[in-house]
Each structure stands twice: as C-alpha cells, then as structure tokens.
Design a protein around this motif. Structure first.
Motif, PDB file in Angstrom:
ATOM      1  N   MET A   1     142.882 -28.777  54.475  1.00 33.26           N
ATOM      2  CA  MET A   1     143.427 -28.191  55.698  1.00 33.26           C
ATOM      3  C   MET A   1     144.948 -28.139  55.595  1.00 33.26           C
ATOM      4  O   MET A   1     145.597 -29.134  55.290  1.00 33.26           O
ATOM      5  CB  MET A   1     142.998 -29.026  56.909  1.00 33.26           C
ATOM      6  N   THR A   2     145.524 -26.973  55.826  1.00 35.27           N
ATOM      7  CA  THR A   2     146.979 -26.841  55.754  1.00 35.27           C
ATOM      8  C   THR A   2     147.629 -27.499  56.965  1.00 35.27           C
ATOM      9  O   THR A   2     146.966 -27.787  57.968  1.00 35.27           O
ATOM     10  CB  THR A   2     147.391 -25.368  55.711  1.00 35.27           C
ATOM     11  N   ALA A   3     148.942 -27.707  56.871  1.00 36.91           N
ATOM     12  CA  ALA A   3     149.670 -28.311  57.993  1.00 36.91           C
ATOM     13  C   ALA A   3     149.556 -27.442  59.237  1.00 36.91           C
ATOM     14  O   ALA A   3     149.358 -27.941  60.348  1.00 36.91           O
ATOM     15  CB  ALA A   3     151.131 -28.520  57.611  1.00 36.91           C
ATOM     16  N   ALA A   4     149.672 -26.121  59.053  1.00 32.20           N
ATOM     17  CA  ALA A   4     149.579 -25.206  60.196  1.00 32.20           C
ATOM     18  C   ALA A   4     148.203 -25.276  60.840  1.00 32.20           C
ATOM     19  O   ALA A   4     148.074 -25.272  62.074  1.00 32.20           O
ATOM     20  CB  ALA A   4     149.882 -23.780  59.749  1.00 32.20           C
ATOM     21  N   GLU A   5     147.155 -25.351  60.026  1.00 29.94           N
ATOM     22  CA  GLU A   5     145.792 -25.444  60.558  1.00 29.94           C
ATOM     23  C   GLU A   5     145.584 -26.763  61.294  1.00 29.94           C
ATOM     24  O   GLU A   5     144.919 -26.805  62.339  1.00 29.94           O
ATOM     25  CB  GLU A   5     144.780 -25.307  59.419  1.00 29.94           C
ATOM     26  N   ALA A   6     146.147 -27.842  60.756  1.00 26.06           N
ATOM     27  CA  ALA A   6     146.002 -29.148  61.398  1.00 26.06           C
ATOM     28  C   ALA A   6     146.728 -29.182  62.740  1.00 26.06           C
ATOM     29  O   ALA A   6     146.227 -29.746  63.721  1.00 26.06           O
ATOM     30  CB  ALA A   6     146.535 -30.243  60.479  1.00 26.06           C
ATOM     31  N   ILE A   7     147.908 -28.573  62.792  1.00 21.11           N
ATOM     32  CA  ILE A   7     148.655 -28.516  64.053  1.00 21.11           C
ATOM     33  C   ILE A   7     147.870 -27.729  65.095  1.00 21.11           C
ATOM     34  O   ILE A   7     147.754 -28.134  66.260  1.00 21.11           O
ATOM     35  CB  ILE A   7     150.042 -27.887  63.831  1.00 21.11           C
ATOM     36  N   GLN A   8     147.303 -26.601  64.690  1.00 26.11           N
ATOM     37  CA  GLN A   8     146.534 -25.788  65.629  1.00 26.11           C
ATOM     38  C   GLN A   8     145.278 -26.517  66.094  1.00 26.11           C
ATOM     39  O   GLN A   8     144.904 -26.434  67.274  1.00 26.11           O
ATOM     40  CB  GLN A   8     146.178 -24.452  64.988  1.00 26.11           C
ATOM     41  N   ALA A   9     144.626 -27.240  65.185  1.00 23.85           N
ATOM     42  CA  ALA A   9     143.444 -28.009  65.570  1.00 23.85           C
ATOM     43  C   ALA A   9     143.821 -29.101  66.569  1.00 23.85           C
ATOM     44  O   ALA A   9     143.092 -29.360  67.535  1.00 23.85           O
ATOM     45  CB  ALA A   9     142.791 -28.622  64.333  1.00 23.85           C
ATOM     46  N   TYR A  10     144.961 -29.738  66.338  1.00 27.43           N
ATOM     47  CA  TYR A  10     145.451 -30.772  67.261  1.00 27.43           C
ATOM     48  C   TYR A  10     145.698 -30.173  68.645  1.00 27.43           C
ATOM     49  O   TYR A  10     145.241 -30.705  69.662  1.00 27.43           O
ATOM     50  CB  TYR A  10     146.737 -31.379  66.708  1.00 27.43           C
ATOM     51  N   LEU A  11     146.422 -29.057  68.687  1.00 24.43           N
ATOM     52  CA  LEU A  11     146.773 -28.449  69.969  1.00 24.43           C
ATOM     53  C   LEU A  11     145.550 -27.893  70.688  1.00 24.43           C
ATOM     54  O   LEU A  11     145.465 -27.938  71.919  1.00 24.43           O
ATOM     55  CB  LEU A  11     147.806 -27.346  69.755  1.00 24.43           C
ATOM     56  N   ASP A  12     144.599 -27.365  69.923  1.00 24.72           N
ATOM     57  CA  ASP A  12     143.376 -26.842  70.530  1.00 24.72           C
ATOM     58  C   ASP A  12     142.624 -27.960  71.240  1.00 24.72           C
ATOM     59  O   ASP A  12     142.125 -27.784  72.360  1.00 24.72           O
ATOM     60  CB  ASP A  12     142.503 -26.201  69.454  1.00 24.72           C
ATOM     61  N   LEU A  13     142.555 -29.128  70.602  1.00 23.06           N
ATOM     62  CA  LEU A  13     141.878 -30.269  71.211  1.00 23.06           C
ATOM     63  C   LEU A  13     142.712 -30.855  72.347  1.00 23.06           C
ATOM     64  O   LEU A  13     142.188 -31.186  73.413  1.00 23.06           O
ATOM     65  CB  LEU A  13     141.608 -31.337  70.145  1.00 23.06           C
ATOM     66  N   ALA A  14     144.025 -30.962  72.134  1.00 18.64           N
ATOM     67  CA  ALA A  14     144.900 -31.553  73.156  1.00 18.64           C
ATOM     68  C   ALA A  14     144.922 -30.730  74.435  1.00 18.64           C
ATOM     69  O   ALA A  14     144.996 -31.280  75.541  1.00 18.64           O
ATOM     70  CB  ALA A  14     146.315 -31.702  72.606  1.00 18.64           C
ATOM     71  N   SER A  15     144.849 -29.410  74.307  1.00 18.80           N
ATOM     72  CA  SER A  15     144.911 -28.556  75.497  1.00 18.80           C
ATOM     73  C   SER A  15     143.639 -28.629  76.333  1.00 18.80           C
ATOM     74  O   SER A  15     143.605 -28.114  77.453  1.00 18.80           O
ATOM     75  CB  SER A  15     145.185 -27.102  75.094  1.00 18.80           C
ATOM     76  N   SER A  16     142.596 -29.278  75.797  1.00 20.15           N
ATOM     77  CA  SER A  16     141.361 -29.461  76.564  1.00 20.15           C
ATOM     78  C   SER A  16     141.338 -30.796  77.306  1.00 20.15           C
ATOM     79  O   SER A  16     140.404 -31.080  78.054  1.00 20.15           O
ATOM     80  CB  SER A  16     140.141 -29.385  75.631  1.00 20.15           C
ATOM     81  N   VAL A  17     142.371 -31.609  77.094  1.00 26.54           N
ATOM     82  CA  VAL A  17     142.450 -32.919  77.743  1.00 26.54           C
ATOM     83  C   VAL A  17     142.708 -32.732  79.238  1.00 26.54           C
ATOM     84  O   VAL A  17     143.505 -31.871  79.633  1.00 26.54           O
ATOM     85  CB  VAL A  17     143.584 -33.753  77.106  1.00 26.54           C
TER      86      VAL A  17
END
Length: 378
Positions: free
Chosen positions: A203-219
């Motif tokens: 997983m690239t850094a950009a993909e990991a950041i997007q995965a983090y934000l996608d999950l965080a925005s559902s909090v």
C-alpha cells in the motif's frame, strides 16, 4: 496635565509599526515555522507565510487557522487574520499552532498535501482524547498511519518497540479510557497494530492516508467543533456542535459530552449570529423562504463567559461562510444535504461495547479479519 499623564499617553500612542514581533508557529508534524514581522502587520501575512511553507493551496486555506491558548481562561483562541499581530497575545513573541480549523465533509476530495495535514490533525485529536473510537477502529487507524509514515513493514528496521521509537509518543500510544471504549494492555495492542501493519504491504503512502481518512470520517462527530459550558433560557446544560452540515444543540451528559439532540439547523437557514456579553444568539428560519424566524439564546457562565460566547460566534461564522459558499457553487448539494445523527451512532457503539463479553479477547475480530484477508488489506 501631570507629567505622569503625558508619559502614559506617549506610551499608549507608540506606533505598532516600530515593534518587532517574533512569530513561532508549531506545525502539525511538530516542526516549527518562524518569522519576524512588524507589529502592525496583519496576521493574514503570517498565515499565508505558513501556508506557503506547508504547501497548502489557496483554495484550501479556509480550512486552516492559527490557534493559541488564552492566558485568562486556558481556552483556545483563533488568531484574527485581519487584525495586526501585535496585541493579540499582548507580547512581543507570538506563539501559535497551525491547525485544521474546519474539517471538509469529504476529505478524500482534497489535494494530497491537504489530506496529509488532516491526517496529522485527526491523529492529534485521537491521541488527546478529543475523538473517541472503538478499539478496533483505533488499531486500524494506527496501522494505516504506520503504513503512511513508515512504509512497508521491514523485519530488519522494525523491531520490538518500533512504533513508538519511530513515530514518537506523540503519534503512537495504546488506547485508554479517554479515547477508546475499552482499555487494553500496551503489549497486546502493539502486537495487533504490528500485525495489521504487516498486512498493509504494497500500500502506498497516498493510499494509506486515504484509507485512514475514509475510516476517520465515519467516526461519530467527525468534523464537529463542540463548545461546552452554555445553558438554555430554562437552565438546561447544553453543548453547541458546529460542523459544515449544521449548527446543532445537544443536552450535556454527566461526562460533558453531547447527549440528546435538541436543535439542528442547516446553515442556509441560519440568518444571523451574534453575541452580547455572555449570551450567544442565532436566528433561524423555519422554512427556505425565510418568512418565519425564531431566535435562540444560549448563555455561558463564569467570569469569562463573554469570551466563550465570542468564540462560538467566530467559529459559527467560519463554518457558515464555508458551507454557504459550497452551496452557492454547487446548488445540488443543498438538495442532497444529509444529516447524520452522530449521537445515535455513538449510543449504538456504546450499547455494543456494553453487551460484549468482557472475557472475550477484544482483538479477536481484528485477527479474524486478517486471516480472512489472506494477507491482503484489512
């Protein structure tokens, strides 16, 4: 006129242009930006200098701000960008933090550099207990953060204790009661995050950041700025919650957290926002034609209640302006504007946590996900 009066007047009339202010700005990655400016310089000049330094695009700067701790009551204030820098902290040294002031509704649509700063802001809020998530989400978020920051897990580089050693205690710490729903031992948590980090290989850094934000925005309560300490005219303790979706008023529970939703007004229906002494007022329309209006009054208490009311006004105007601008640019968003009851989600999460068998290993579901994924991304 006495000599003392003349001396006092001459000092008060000293032009701020002759005062040099040393500006120290702490960035979200804990690095610093420094600048020396004359006292009459607008704070906007400092802000733009920080944004240039951090590569924040012009059209994304409205989501950021410069923040400092008020010496009177210990609360945070925003540096007012269209006022001179000298006098806002009453010192020749200006110390502020560069932070995300307003969270975009969909962070995945933002530029990569903006996504990175939002990632660091969310990590900071989570570490300080300003955001509370389930243990499972906490571990998933930390694994994405490790992948985005450190890259693929490497057995040669990432030995025992590598997460805290390489990320630092500021950006890695095992969950506690202040930011998660379950307490867990540090050893168990580190092992789980390490296993999840290993599963992110490729997983690239950009993909990991997007995965983090996608999950965080559902909090629950993502992107919400909460103001506590106010009461209604009937004396009910409330929390004022501001987001790009709306202005909401909740009852305040025993832990000073939002409880029952009392009022929810989308920004296009909020007509005026003001403060008088320690009272915060906003008028809102009951329909889109703005023919019928009502005014809500919420009062802050204590010696510095007037400052709290002023802070809510500044924040509310900031959120409203950005939200209205988005609606004017994209009228379809007004029709598709969805409201999410974050409290309902939080209650559901608490109920699930309360009903869970305490003897069950809280990491079991995460490990099952990893087994099912056959080494893929969880």
């Amino acid at each position: 006129m006495s000599h003392f009066s003349l001396l006092r007047r001459s000092r008060s009339q000293t032009p701020t242009a002759s005062v040099l202010v040393d500006c120290q700005v702490v960035l979200l990655d804990n690095s610093e930006y420094t600048s020396r400016l004359t006292g009459d310089t607008e704070a906007l000049t400092l802000f733009n200098g920080v944004c240039d330094h951090t590569d924040v695009p012009r059209d994304a700067r409205r989501y950021f701000g410069l923040q400092y701790v008020d010496r009177n009551d210990g609360e945070t204030n925003w540096l007012e960008l269209h006022k001179p820098i000298y006098g806002q902290q009453k010192d020749k040294t200006l110390s502020v933090q560069f932070v995300v002031r307003v969270f975009p509704l969909n962070p995945l649509r933002m530029e990569p550099i903006v996504q990175r700063w939002i990632l660091l802001q969310m990590k900071d809020l989570l570490s300080r207990g300003k955001v509370k998530v389930s243990l499972q989400k906490h571990a998933l978020l930390d694994s994405y953060f490790a992948q985005a920051t450190l890259g693929d897990y490497d057995t040669d580089k990432h030995g025992l204790g590598y997460l805290e050693d390489l990320l630092g205690s500021t950006f890695f710490g095992h969950p506690s009661g202040i930011n998660s729903n379950i307490d867990v031992s540090e050893t168990s948590y580190v092992q789980t995050v390490t296993m999840l980090h290993q599963s992110r290989k490729g997983m690239t850094a950009a993909e990991a950041i997007q995965a983090y934000l996608d999950l965080a925005s559902s909090v629950p309560f993502y992107g919400v700025r909460a103001h506590r300490g106010a009461t209604t005219e009937k004396g009910v303790r409330v929390v004022i919650c501001l987001s790009l979706r709306s202005l909401q008023v909740y009852t305040q529970d025993e832990y000073d957290e939002p409880n029952e939703l009392l009022q929810d007004y989308e920004w296009p229906l909020v007509d005026s926002i003001t403060a008088s002494k320690a009272k915060f007022y906003f008028s809102c329309a009951t329909n889109e034609n703005h023919k019928e209006q009502g005014t809500v009054c919420l009062r802050f208490h204590g010696h510095f209640g007037f400052q709290q009311a002023d802070r809510v006004v500044l924040d509310a105007l900031c959120y409203r302006n950005i939200a209205i601008e988005a609606v004017e640019k994209h009228p379809s968003r007004r029709q598709n504007w969805t409201k999410e009851d974050g409290v309902g989600a939080m209650r559901l999460e608490r109920a699930m946590s309360a009903g869970r068998d305490r003897r069950q290993n809280p990491m079991a579901s995460l490990r099952k996900q990893m087994r099912d994924s056959n080494g893929g991304h969880v």
